[in-house]
Design a protein around this motif. Structure first.
Motif: not given
Length: 255
Positions: A144-153
């Motif tokens: 989740e430190q990467f752009p676009g990566v949230g809990p769902k991903t």
């Protein structure tokens, strides 16, 4: 069956010990959906990096389109599982053209490139296989430190990929069904997953959670749709306060 959390503001209700009825809530929903739709096709898990790429690109995009764009990436850049470096090294303009059929390609192209570059910079090569040795929560925090990566991903990566960890990928479909069933108070995906995971039986492994998510998603796409839910045909109607209210209002309107 009454609402599980009738007062959305009562956060303490989500922390109390579960009653037998609460403990059977998700299994009961699962049994009803399984009886109506049948067992979903078993997933053939991808490696974590391939799953991450797919999950980044598939947000708010229909499944057939998402699978097509993965084929387009492989064909355009001669890339694929174990060889995503050509995608990482492509220009943002070329990436945007290659993923043009997904929703918001102008946002996803730079996010994808930056994420693949970031993985390489932090690990030294473009792979996520090393994550298998870490605890699930550490994996998700790292992703989740990467752009676009949230809990769902991050949940999709740890649950759907060969990592096969316990998690629930709360997409818009899953969120809608859970809220209409009044299983959890209205909240974002991360909070909803946390609350739902409290209701998940300890006996459910990663594959079972994947099956549950697939059934919920199928139900949301088939009957519990956003604009025109078909409550009268729903196998969950007897335990769905929202569906019961919708039919009651329809009856009053028709009277």
């Amino acid at each position: 069956m009454p609402e599980l959390f009738p007062n959305p503001a009562d956060l303490e209700a989500t922390r109390r010990p579960l009653t037998p009825e609460q403990a059977d809530k998700l299994p009961h929903i699962h049994r009803l959906l399984l009886g109506y739709y049948g067992k979903p096709a078993q997933r053939d898990p991808w490696d974590p990096l391939t799953q991450l790429i797919y999950s980044l690109l598939s947000a708010r995009t229909k499944t057939p389109t998402s699978h097509q764009v993965m084929r387009d990436l492989e064909r355009t850049f001669h890339a694929g599982p174990g060889n995503w470096e050509p995608v990482r090294d492509a220009s943002i303009a070329d990436l945007e053209r290659a993923i043009a059929i997904v929703t918001f390609p102008e946002q996803k192209a730079p996010q994808l490139k930056e994420t693949l570059q970031g993985i390489t910079a932090r690990y030294g090569s473009l792979t996520l296989d090393f994550l298998a040795k870490y605890r699930t929560e550490k994996i998700r925090t790292w992703l989740e430190q990467f752009p676009g990566v949230g809990p769902k991903t991050s949940a999709a990566v740890v649950n759907f990929s060969t990592l096969r960890r316990r998690a629930l990928a709360i997409d818009s479909h899953h969120l809608r069904v859970a809220q209409r069933l009044c299983i959890v108070p209205r909240a974002d995906a991360a909070t909803t997953e946390e609350r739902l995971m409290r209701l998940v039986p300890e006996t459910w492994d990663a594959a079972m959670l994947d099956e549950h998510h697939s059934l919920i998603k199928l139900h949301a796409q088939t009957l519990c749709t956003f604009a025109d839910p078909k409550c009268e045909s729903c196998p969950l109607l007897k335990i769905c306060p929202t569906g019961q209210r919708n039919l009651a209002e329809l009856t009053l309107t028709s009277a």
